[in-house]
Design a protein around this motif. Structure first.
Motif, PDB file in Angstrom:
ATOM      1  N   GLY A  85       8.642  10.300   1.432  1.00 26.83           N
ATOM      2  CA  GLY A  85       7.906   9.103   1.833  1.00 26.83           C
ATOM      3  C   GLY A  85       7.726   8.056   0.762  1.00 26.83           C
ATOM      4  O   GLY A  85       7.212   6.971   1.022  1.00 26.83           O
ATOM      5  N   TYR A  86       8.150   8.336  -0.503  1.00 27.74           N
ATOM      6  CA  TYR A  86       7.928   7.350  -1.566  1.00 27.74           C
ATOM      7  C   TYR A  86       8.655   6.031  -1.286  1.00 27.74           C
ATOM      8  O   TYR A  86       8.058   4.969  -1.366  1.00 27.74           O
ATOM      9  N   CYS A 112      11.912  -0.072  -8.714  1.00 30.80           N
ATOM     10  CA  CYS A 112      10.780   0.366  -7.881  1.00 30.80           C
ATOM     11  C   CYS A 112       9.475  -0.303  -8.321  1.00 30.80           C
ATOM     12  O   CYS A 112       8.648  -0.658  -7.481  1.00 30.80           O
ATOM     13  N   ASP A 168       9.629   4.846   1.527  1.00 29.40           N
ATOM     14  CA  ASP A 168       8.968   4.221   2.671  1.00 29.40           C
ATOM     15  C   ASP A 168       7.730   3.445   2.228  1.00 29.40           C
ATOM     16  O   ASP A 168       7.444   2.374   2.753  1.00 29.40           O
ATOM     17  N   SER A 169       6.999   3.981   1.246  1.00 30.95           N
ATOM     18  CA  SER A 169       5.803   3.302   0.773  1.00 30.95           C
ATOM     19  C   SER A 169       6.125   1.991   0.054  1.00 30.95           C
ATOM     20  O   SER A 169       5.271   1.123  -0.061  1.00 30.95           O
ATOM     21  N   LEU A 170       7.372   1.844  -0.390  1.00 33.95           N
ATOM     22  CA  LEU A 170       7.807   0.611  -1.061  1.00 33.95           C
ATOM     23  C   LEU A 170       8.355  -0.407  -0.080  1.00 33.95           C
ATOM     24  O   LEU A 170       8.675  -1.529  -0.465  1.00 33.95           O
ATOM     25  N   GLY A 171       8.512   0.013   1.158  1.00 33.60           N
ATOM     26  CA  GLY A 171       9.087  -0.888   2.166  1.00 33.60           C
ATOM     27  C   GLY A 171      10.585  -0.789   2.238  1.00 33.60           C
ATOM     28  O   GLY A 171      11.260  -1.656   2.749  1.00 33.60           O
ATOM     29  N   VAL A 207       5.762  10.626  -8.090  1.00 28.73           N
ATOM     30  CA  VAL A 207       6.671   9.997  -7.132  1.00 28.73           C
ATOM     31  C   VAL A 207       8.079  10.556  -7.215  1.00 28.73           C
ATOM     32  O   VAL A 207       8.878  10.354  -6.313  1.00 28.73           O
TER      33      VAL A 207
END
Length: 146
Positions: A139-140, A120, A142-145, A98
């Motif tokens: 995109g990491y 995170c 983004d993957s967490l919101g 990540v």
């Protein structure tokens, strides 16, 4: 207070391992294992189930940190983070990791980065700014919101 992060350090240079252990433990985290080769790293990580695996790219015996990331990429509870002097090598593909921390690093970089990564893991998305010396995989966040 939250539980300390459980961390495995995958690095074949003993002085860097010792430095990281000191910095991580002084920051309140627990180093649950170390490894110098890809094979040992995968075994240690699967046995200890850490929150974070810090992985150097060039390991003992000609093995690679990329092999470690590939083998552990399907372990969703483990955050894989490269720690390397070759940070510019990563563009779009972080090989399952990540983030990348650039070497050489300082006490401040490790402390700030671990605080950010703890957010995170424990309370995503992080509210802190991205620390100096840390690059995230595309995109990491983004993957967490976030």
């Amino acid at each position: 207070m939250t539980e300390p992060l459980r961390i495995v350090v995958v690095e074949d240079e003993a002085l860097i391992v010792m430095q990281l252990e000191i910095l991580l433990e002084e920051a309140g985290h627990e180093v649950v294992g170390t490894a110098v080769s890809a094979r040992d790293a995968v075994a240690v990580a699967r046995r200890t189930r850490p929150d974070i695996v810090l992985i150097d790219l060039q390991l003992k015996g000609g093995s690679s940190g990329l092999d470690v990331a590939k083998d552990l990429a399907d372990e969703p509870a483990m955050m894989l983070v490269f720690l390397t002097a070759n940070a510019s090598r990563f563009h779009d593909d972080f090989a399952g990791a990540v983030a990348v921390i650039a070497k050489p690093f300082s006490e401040a970089i490790i402390g700030n980065t671990m605080g950010f990564l703890e957010e995170c893991i424990r309370t995503p998305p992080p509210v802190s700014n991205l620390p100096l010396g840390l690059r995230l995989a595309p995109g990491y966040l983004d993957s967490l919101g976030g």
